[in-house]
Design an enzyme around this catalytic site. Sequence first.
Site, mmCIF file in Angstrom:
data_model
loop_
_atom_site.group_PDB
_atom_site.id
_atom_site.type_symbol
_atom_site.label_atom_id
_atom_site.label_comp_id
_atom_site.label_asym_id
_atom_site.label_seq_id
_atom_site.Cartn_x
_atom_site.Cartn_y
_atom_site.Cartn_z
ATOM 1 N N SER A 61 0.750 -1.341 -0.163
ATOM 2 C CA SER A 61 -0.016 -0.076 -0.005
ATOM 3 C C SER A 61 0.903 1.360 0.094
ATOM 4 O O SER A 61 0.232 2.409 -0.006
ATOM 5 C CB SER A 61 -0.967 -0.120 1.317
ATOM 6 N N LYS A 64 0.526 3.365 -3.028
ATOM 7 C CA LYS A 64 -0.747 4.405 -2.991
ATOM 8 C C LYS A 64 -0.254 5.640 -3.146
ATOM 9 O O LYS A 64 -0.898 6.666 -3.748
ATOM 10 C CB LYS A 64 -1.436 4.298 -1.972
ATOM 11 N N TYR A 186 -2.880 -2.380 -10.594
ATOM 12 C CA TYR A 186 -2.775 -2.231 -9.090
ATOM 13 C C TYR A 186 -2.010 -3.430 -8.332
ATOM 14 O O TYR A 186 -1.413 -3.179 -7.589
ATOM 15 C CB TYR A 186 -4.476 -2.273 -8.605
ATOM 16 N N TYR A 231 -3.889 3.956 8.001
ATOM 17 C CA TYR A 231 -5.128 3.448 8.098
ATOM 18 C C TYR A 231 -6.019 4.205 9.253
ATOM 19 O O TYR A 231 -5.766 5.141 9.200
ATOM 20 C CB TYR A 231 -4.919 1.804 8.313
ATOM 21 N N VAL A 249 0.939 -3.855 3.984
ATOM 22 C CA VAL A 249 0.916 -4.811 4.459
ATOM 23 C C VAL A 249 2.091 -5.703 4.405
ATOM 24 O O VAL A 249 2.255 -7.058 4.770
ATOM 25 C CB VAL A 249 -0.328 -5.670 4.283
#
Length: 295
Positions: A61, A64, A186, A231, A249
Amino acid sequence: MEKILEDIIVSNEHLKNRGSLADYIPALGRVDPNKIGISLADIDGNIYRAGDWDHKFTIQSISKVLSLMLAIMDNGEENVFKRVDYEATEEPFNTMFKLDFPQTLKPANPMINAGAIVTTSLIKGEDKFARILDFYRKISGNKDLDYNREVYVSEKKTGDKNRSIAYLMKARGFIEGDVDRILDVYFKQCSIEVNTLDLAKIGLFIADRSDLNTNQIKKLTTAIMASSGMYNFSGKYAVEVGVPSKSGVGGGIVATLPNKMGIGVYSPVLDEYGNSSVGFGIMKDLEKSLTLSIY
């Protein structure tokens, strides 16, 4: 400095017993839980490393952040944020909750999966992934960066929830184009392999405000990392660490201190929020030792 980093690793390595690997992606469930590394890269060109700093892991992530930057470069800030918001959320990163409520106008932010899939879809070019990978190589200074095929296949095979999210985003009009092709990009971007020095240099790129053409994008990205990068743990992290950061993660954390430095941390055992247990401890101790908080 490297002695400080080594001592911080020793002080926090016990935290690897508090959590678990991201075994819902089978390839991530097979990584060595004992690896711990740190790298710092500052604005003056100094680099400091300790532990398993050169161990490769998938960015997950953290990707992102860079996809958001590319999407803004390609479309402009206004056009990106017509489709995704920049508000913090109490919901987990892979939530579908509220996304189909009539009053939900768009995904909460680009750091949750729904928002990230939207920003990936906005990257221009026939080969989106080639552009993403080239961008990573350029800003990290590592021309050998590539994606891990085993992790990519593992994510693709087990990515049904992301498929559900993506098709819902398509149905709501937030993404255009072929959903499967967008998801393939992705999954690949999440599978790019880095080490902590690569992350530190990415953090430094965001921290470096010498290029007036990218300052606004970097400011916006840093603010979103501060509010949403960890998060639904981002609020407590801001209080206890106070450094704009993004976790993945795979066990990585990238942190950026405007006009000062970038930080890369790795340890793959995750807490209940999906953040590195050891990484959080390391970042707290780094803040105490170096007085890093921006607040």
